[in-house]
Scaffold this motif. Structure first.
Motif, PDB file in Angstrom:
ATOM      1  N   THR A  19       0.817  -1.206   0.000  1.00  0.00           N
ATOM      2  CA  THR A  19       0.000   0.000   0.000  1.00  0.00           C
ATOM      3  C   THR A  19       0.855   1.262   0.000  1.00  0.00           C
ATOM      4  O   THR A  19       0.519   2.266  -0.644  1.00  0.00           O
ATOM      5  N   LEU A  20       1.969   1.236   0.714  1.00  0.00           N
ATOM      6  CA  LEU A  20       2.878   2.375   0.755  1.00  0.00           C
ATOM      7  C   LEU A  20       3.996   2.249  -0.288  1.00  0.00           C
ATOM      8  O   LEU A  20       4.528   3.254  -0.764  1.00  0.00           O
ATOM      9  N   ALA A  21       4.348   1.015  -0.630  1.00  0.00           N
ATOM     10  CA  ALA A  21       5.456   0.793  -1.572  1.00  0.00           C
ATOM     11  C   ALA A  21       5.125   1.329  -2.963  1.00  0.00           C
ATOM     12  O   ALA A  21       5.988   1.905  -3.640  1.00  0.00           O
ATOM     13  N   ILE A  22       3.881   1.165  -3.391  1.00  0.00           N
ATOM     14  CA  ILE A  22       3.498   1.592  -4.745  1.00  0.00           C
ATOM     15  C   ILE A  22       3.607   3.111  -4.912  1.00  0.00           C
ATOM     16  O   ILE A  22       4.291   3.583  -5.839  1.00  0.00           O
ATOM     17  N   PRO A  23       2.974   3.929  -4.035  1.00  0.00           N
ATOM     18  CA  PRO A  23       3.142   5.388  -4.207  1.00  0.00           C
ATOM     19  C   PRO A  23       4.578   5.859  -3.995  1.00  0.00           C
ATOM     20  O   PRO A  23       5.017   6.831  -4.637  1.00  0.00           O
ATOM     21  N   ALA A  24       5.320   5.184  -3.111  1.00  0.00           N
ATOM     22  CA  ALA A  24       6.715   5.561  -2.896  1.00  0.00           C
ATOM     23  C   ALA A  24       7.525   5.329  -4.169  1.00  0.00           C
ATOM     24  O   ALA A  24       8.361   6.161  -4.564  1.00  0.00           O
ATOM     25  N   MET A  25       7.272   4.196  -4.827  1.00  0.00           N
ATOM     26  CA  MET A  25       7.977   3.897  -6.074  1.00  0.00           C
ATOM     27  C   MET A  25       7.627   4.909  -7.158  1.00  0.00           C
ATOM     28  O   MET A  25       8.497   5.389  -7.894  1.00  0.00           O
TER      29      MET A  25
END
Length: 324
Positions: free
Chosen positions: A93-99
């Protein structure tokens, strides 16, 4: 009369040559092997072409704007490795927007160098190709990346899921193509991209903020690369740190094959999609005919040369240079 007929044929080939070529390729391969036109094969080709296609959509904006982007292959490797690494550390959930944020930051940096500092896009993106590759290796420690709990994550839905029987990668590719096509053809921003690519100085004198438009084209390109990285990571739930190596040439081949001029100012999203599909179906057709996979590299090179030649010929109205 004959001259008018030749001129008419030339105009048709210049405007609709990509569609004619697509139909010809499909007919030839279908006659060579009946499996080529099977629904499962066609769906498989489109699905496998989705990652390349998503990247090509963004690069279309850059090329129409009069520039090049040779960094997309390394950038896709970076986005894939980053989202896989962060998946196990902070969750998908956080990895996608961070990427997406990190990938688009790279695109913004390239856009700043090319747009605002007016550096040559070929040199900048060629240098960034190596720089981003080094960044990817540094991030991964030179190791391949895998998700620890592959069976227990919903992350695979982007690359492996289906909606109403249609693979999600195809839906994402089609959705992005529709949205970006509308942006390019129906908005003031899209018209400014064409203007900047057609004649940058004239666009500037007309009050168009050339630097900002170029910057935005690279930002769009990096967003599309992030989408492609998400699809790649989600499809395999693991990746080599060189997964995107060499894809920049295939992306550029698809964009040029779709009719976007290397000189800028022309091209459409629809024809880029056709260019992507031509490459995908050519590769698939060659494999079905029993040819080795490495033959694809030679064929891709021939397609690039032919596409550039036809592009230049269409602009000067003749196949051969007057000097020659």
């Amino acid at each position: 009369m004959a001259e008018l007929t030749k001129r008419g044929i030339g105009e048709v080939l210049a405007k609709q040559g990509i569609l004619i070529a697509f139909v010809v390729f499909m007919i030839v391969f279908a006659l060579a092997n009946q499996r080529f036109i099977a629904i499962d094969n066609i769906s498989g080709v489109i699905r496998s072409s989705a990652i390349l296609g998503v990247m090509a959509l963004g690069v279309t904006f850059v090329v129409i704007g009069g520039n090049l982007d040779l960094s997309v292959g390394s950038m896709m490797s970076f986005s894939t490795i980053v989202v896989l690494d962060l998946h196990d550390k902070i969750g998908p959930t956080l990895a996608i927007p961070a990427m997406f944020g990190l990938t688009m930051a790279l695109g913004a940096f390239i856009g700043f160098l090319v747009g605002y500092l007016k550096l040559n896009s070929l040199i900048v993106t060629l240098g960034m190709l190596s720089a981003i590759h080094g960044l990817t290796l540094t991030w991964s420690g030179g190791q391949n990346m895998d998700i620890a709990d592959k069976a227990g994550t919903w992350f695979s839905v982007f690359g492996q899921g289906r909606v109403a029987g249609v693979p999600v990668p195809i839906l994402i590719f089609a959705g992005l193509a529709i949205v970006l096509s509308l942006v390019l053809s129906k908005t003031p921003f899209g018209r400014k991209v064409y203007a900047v690519g057609g004649n940058g100085k004239a666009a500037t004198f007309s009050g168009i903020p050339r630097a900002r438009i170029v910057f935005m084209t690279y930002l769009i390109s990096s967003f599309c690369v992030a989408c492609a990285g998400l699809l790649q990571a989600s499809r395999s739930l693991g990746s080599q740190n060189t997964v995107g190596q060499g894809m920049e040439l295939e992306v550029l081949a698809a964009v040029i094959l779709g009719g976007a001029s290397l000189l800028g100012g022309s091209g459409t999203i629809f024809k880029t999609v056709i260019g992507v599909l031509i490459l995908g179906f050519i590769q698939n057709g060659l494999l079905l005919m029993g040819l080795a996979f490495y033959v694809q590299y030679v064929v891709t090179w021939l397609i690039i040369i032919l596409a550039v030649w036809l592009d230049i010929a269409a602009k000067r109205g003749r196949f051969w240079s007057q000097i020659a």
